[in-house]
Design an enzyme around this catalytic site. Structure first.
Site, mmCIF file in Angstrom:
data_model
loop_
_atom_site.group_PDB
_atom_site.id
_atom_site.type_symbol
_atom_site.label_atom_id
_atom_site.label_comp_id
_atom_site.label_asym_id
_atom_site.label_seq_id
_atom_site.Cartn_x
_atom_site.Cartn_y
_atom_site.Cartn_z
ATOM 1 N N ASN A 9 0.913 -1.129 0.081
ATOM 2 C CA ASN A 9 -0.049 -0.023 -0.031
ATOM 3 C C ASN A 9 0.823 1.107 -0.075
ATOM 4 O OD1 ASN A 9 -1.795 2.140 0.562
ATOM 5 N ND2 ASN A 9 -2.191 1.358 2.588
ATOM 6 N N LYS A 11 0.200 4.251 -0.125
ATOM 7 C CA LYS A 11 -0.607 5.320 0.360
ATOM 8 C C LYS A 11 -0.518 6.479 -0.687
ATOM 9 C CE LYS A 11 0.050 3.222 4.758
ATOM 10 N NZ LYS A 11 -0.004 3.436 6.202
ATOM 11 N N HIS A 94 -9.563 1.078 5.221
ATOM 12 C CA HIS A 94 -8.189 1.342 6.113
ATOM 13 C C HIS A 94 -8.304 2.381 7.142
ATOM 14 C CE1 HIS A 94 -4.099 2.803 6.739
ATOM 15 N NE2 HIS A 94 -3.699 1.553 5.859
ATOM 16 N N GLU A 96 -6.857 4.713 8.154
ATOM 17 C CA GLU A 96 -6.450 6.268 7.929
ATOM 18 C C GLU A 96 -7.875 6.732 7.322
ATOM 19 O OE1 GLU A 96 -2.906 5.813 5.536
ATOM 20 O OE2 GLU A 96 -1.861 5.090 7.382
ATOM 21 N N GLU A 166 -4.737 -4.944 11.023
ATOM 22 C CA GLU A 166 -3.870 -3.966 11.192
ATOM 23 C C GLU A 166 -4.106 -3.086 12.240
ATOM 24 O OE1 GLU A 166 -2.181 -2.430 7.060
ATOM 25 O OE2 GLU A 166 -3.837 -1.566 7.293
ATOM 26 N N GLY A 172 2.776 2.424 10.590
ATOM 27 C CA GLY A 172 3.824 3.650 10.118
ATOM 28 C C GLY A 172 4.541 4.151 11.540
ATOM 29 N N SER A 211 3.832 -2.103 10.285
ATOM 30 C CA SER A 211 5.327 -1.978 10.157
ATOM 31 C C SER A 211 5.964 -3.101 9.753
ATOM 32 C CB SER A 211 5.817 -1.495 11.679
ATOM 33 O OG SER A 211 5.333 -0.248 12.002
HETATM 34 P P1 PGA Z 1 2.935 0.284 7.666
HETATM 35 O O1 PGA Z 1 1.629 0.547 6.951
HETATM 36 O O2 PGA Z 1 3.664 -0.743 7.107
HETATM 37 O O3 PGA Z 1 4.028 1.567 7.017
HETATM 38 O O4 PGA Z 1 2.892 0.393 8.950
HETATM 39 C C1 PGA Z 1 0.580 -0.393 6.655
HETATM 40 C C2 PGA Z 1 -0.656 -0.070 6.088
HETATM 41 O O5 PGA Z 1 -1.268 1.142 6.739
HETATM 42 O O6 PGA Z 1 -1.428 -0.593 5.200
#
Ligand code: PGA
Length: 249
Positions: A9, A11, A94, A96, A166, A172, A211
């Site tokens: 992803n 983003k 997601h 976010e 997640e 992140g 992560s």
């Molecule tokens: P990340 O993001 O690997 O940077 O933690 C994962 C995601 O939001 O899908």
């Protein structure tokens, strides 16, 4: 046997150069047999990625979709448009989008249904915040998010989705869930599905996200209920993402 799936992803990141680099690396890639690899760039890159990835095993995903097919929805993109440009997967729910754009369970469901209606595979994202984990509510929160969707789907639709667990506190942040923490929640999600149908529980593909990187992927992916990964930050480095795909074999 569930086919492993690694999804990157991007983003709101990426560039034409990154697409080119993925295209080159994965054209000569010796990936493990029988794994699905999906790259999820921002909308404007989809068509360039489709061409750059044509000689690679990479499949395409999108980061969201509007529930409507077409019409007066300035700024939005529909599932049928994504389908026309070679997209096979789409993220829904997601964290976010739930947090920054206030997407409710109901909106997540509408998007997921639109994805199924247009023949895209939805990757439903669920996960608890740190506050919820510290309050001992992880399983309640995750199963409520999963249950809201599952209860509204027909039996055959339940078989067509992928779920990504997640934990919000791991996204992140560089703070990955331990393999045991991830496995515990994901086994819980699978057990919950058995309440609908035992064969669904067996077939459902579950991804871990938060992560995941080239150093911790193998250990996470070795867990019995982790069938793949949804990778954010580490999917922006071609070599790291390639290494994660290698560890999914
Ligand atoms: P990340 O993001 O690997 O940077 O933690 C994962 C995601 O939001 O899908």
């Amino acid at each position: 046997m569930r086919t492993p799936l690694i999804a990157g992803n991007w983003k709101m990141n990426g560039s034409a150069a990154l697409i080119e680099s993925f295209g080159k690396t994965f054209a000569s890639a010796a990936l493990p047999a029988n794994i699905d690899v999906v790259v999820i760039p921002p909308f404007p890159y989809l068509d360039a990625a489709r061409h750059a990835f044509s000689n690679t095993p990479l499949q395409l995903g999108a980061q969201t979709l509007n529930p409507h097919h077409s019409g007066a929805h300035t700024g939005e993109v529909s599932g049928s448009m994504l389908k026309e440009f070679g997209v096979a997967y789409v993220l829904v729910g997601h964290s976010e989008r739930r947090q920054l754009y206030r997407e409710s369970d109901e909106q997540v469901f509408d998007r997921l249904l639109a994805a199924l209606d247009t023949g895209l595979t939805p990757i439903l994202c669920v996960g608890e915040t740190l506050e919820e984990r510290d309050a001992g509510r992880t399983m309640d929160v995750v199963l409520r998010q999963v249950g809201y969707i599952m209860a509204r789907l027909a039996p055959e639709q339940r078989l067509q989705i992928v779920i990504a667990y997640e934990p919000v506190w791991a996204i992140g942040t560089g703070r990955t869930a331990t393999p045991e923490q991830a496995q515990e929640v994901m086994a819980g999600i699978r057990a919950y599905q058995a309440g609908f149908d035992a064969s669904l529980a067996e077939q459902l593909k579950l991804l871990y996200g938060g992560s995941m990187n080239a150093s911790n992927a193998a250990e996470l992916l070795a867990q019995p209920d982790i069938d793949g990964g949804l990778v954010g930050g580490a999917s922006l480095k071609t070599d790291d993402f390639y290494a994660i795909c290698q560890s999914a074999g």
